[in-house]
Design an enzyme around this catalytic site. Structure first.
Site, short mmCIF file in Angstrom:
data_model
loop_
_atom_site.label_atom_id
_atom_site.label_comp_id
_atom_site.label_asym_id
_atom_site.label_seq_id
_atom_site.Cartn_x
_atom_site.Cartn_y
_atom_site.Cartn_z
N TYR A 156 0.70 -1.21 0.09
CA TYR A 156 0.20 0.07 -0.12
C TYR A 156 0.95 1.13 0.01
O TYR A 156 0.63 2.02 -0.85
CB TYR A 156 -0.88 0.03 1.30
CG TYR A 156 -1.65 1.43 1.32
CD1 TYR A 156 -2.52 1.82 0.44
CD2 TYR A 156 -1.45 2.23 2.35
CE1 TYR A 156 -3.31 3.01 0.63
CE2 TYR A 156 -2.09 3.42 2.51
CZ TYR A 156 -2.81 3.75 1.50
OH TYR A 156 -3.47 5.00 1.85
N LYS A 160 1.53 3.79 -3.23
CA LYS A 160 1.09 5.27 -3.25
C LYS A 160 2.02 6.13 -3.39
O LYS A 160 1.87 7.14 -4.05
CB LYS A 160 0.28 5.51 -1.98
CG LYS A 160 -1.22 5.01 -1.57
CD LYS A 160 -2.15 5.38 -2.66
CE LYS A 160 -2.58 6.71 -2.32
NZ LYS A 160 -3.81 7.08 -3.08
#
Length: 366
Positions: A156, A160
């Protein structure tokens, strides 16, 4: 100051937690927008009520990883607000899927901007592209220019960070029609507010364990939190600024902030969960080594059960590092660059969120 009349906006992830608040705020505040396209796999039926004679809110069902559907949805769009992303704080999803949504999805949006000549792209990033880092180094009252050692771990956070880098490096890129693309990125700190799926899950989990929550953060640990309505408002203002003052905001990053109190995650959540009966166990946490072993055990059990069912790891080493490491923001960059100030004060943010939490609990505290 207003944007040019007749603009068409597209909000990817517009049926999500932040997206719903953003679409509603755009409809209420931006009178010169004639169409808002909500691009999302899931429909939010409440958004249909925003349609007026002057504004059409159109839901387009599609997946951000499908380049063709993104392209078709974006034809005729002037500005894209890219909020779509897969948040995975509990390690539920495979890394491949997370990278596909967060990174490949952003590649698809940029490709569409280039092919269709869309000039403005606003990206919803995360504070976690900076930290807290897993080494436990505190970020205290930092801003966008604070020197801080970043340690990215997990699909994650890494996806990002990579996606934000793509967006910022695309600022000034040539797009169809001989125009240039203007981009910027907003980094919300811990978002809270009505409809937050993470808080709903936390409340459900605590309820399953008898309504008691274990204290994890030590004395003095603080985290920056920001109300979803204020994050949405910053997006509205940043979208205006991309068009009106591109030389100021183009290629820039901004932390999202408001006047919510600096507290550790447990103490902040207790302001909202305490009134519905949740209790916090212990004045001081267990020793860090003990918590680390518990997190490691939780991950091990998850690994053993994975062939049978894919479930979240509510307590894991990464979450432990985040919870026990201070990350607070003090900045006025958004105020200086495009006139941001919180739309909803802390007291009202608290009341709105508490009212929603009470619906989860089936109670109302008068």
């Amino acid at each position: 100051m207003r944007a040019e009349p007749g603009l068409v906006y597209m909000v990817t992830g517009g049926s999500g937690f932040l997206g719903r608040h953003l679409v509603r705020l755009l409809a209420e505040r931006e009178q010169d927008i004639t169409e808002i396209r909500v691009f999302d796999p899931n429909a939010d039926p409440d958004l249909g009520s925003l349609n007026t004679e002057k504004l059409q809110v159109k839901f387009i069902q599609g997946n951000i990883v499908d380049a063709a559907s993104v392209l078709e949805a974006a034809r005729g769009v002037d500005l894209i607000i890219h909020t779509a992303g897969l948040v995975d704080v509990w390690m539920k999803h495979p890394s491949k899927r997370i990278w596909a949504v967060n990174y490949q999805g952003t590649q698809n949006v940029l490709a569409v901007c280039k092919e269709l000549g869309i000039r403005y792209l606003l990206y919803t990033s995360s504070m976690e592209v900076v930290g807290p880092n897993i080494k436990g180094k505190h970020f205290i009252r930092g801003n966008e220019d604070t020197n801080y050692r970043i340690y990215h771990e997990g699909a994650y956070v890494q996806s990002k960070a990579a996606a934000e880098k793509l967006v910022l490096s695309a600022n000034g890129m040539r797009v169809a029609g001989g125009k240039t693309l203007v981009t910027c990125s907003l980094r919300p700190t811990g978002i809270y507010g009505e409809g937050n799926p993470i808080m709903a899950k936390v409340y459900q989990t605590i309820t399953n364990f008898g309504g008691r929550r274990l204290r994890l953060a030590g004395k003095g640990v603080e985290h920056a939190r920001v109300y979803v309505g204020n994050v949405a408002w910053m997006h509205v203002l940043a979208a205006r600024a991309l068009q009106q003052t591109p030389t100021i905001v183009g290629g820039e990053v901004y932390f999202c902030y408001d006047d919510s109190p600096y507290l550790c995650y447990e103490d902040f959540d207790m302001l909202l969960l305490g009134p519905v009966g949740v209790q916090l166990s212990g004045r001081t946490p267990l020793p860090y080594w003990a918590l680390y072993l518990l997190a490691l055990l939780s991950e091990g059990l998850h690994f053993l059960m994975r062939p049978l069912a894919r479930k979240e790891i509510i307590f894991n080493r990464y979450n432990l590092a985040v919870i026990t490491t201070t990350f607070t923001v003090r900045t006025d960059k958004a105020a200086r660059h495009f006139g941001y100030s919180p739309l909803v004060p802390w007291a009202q943010s608290w009341v709105r969120t508490l009212d929603w939490v009470q619906t989860l609990a089936g109670t109302h505290v008068g």
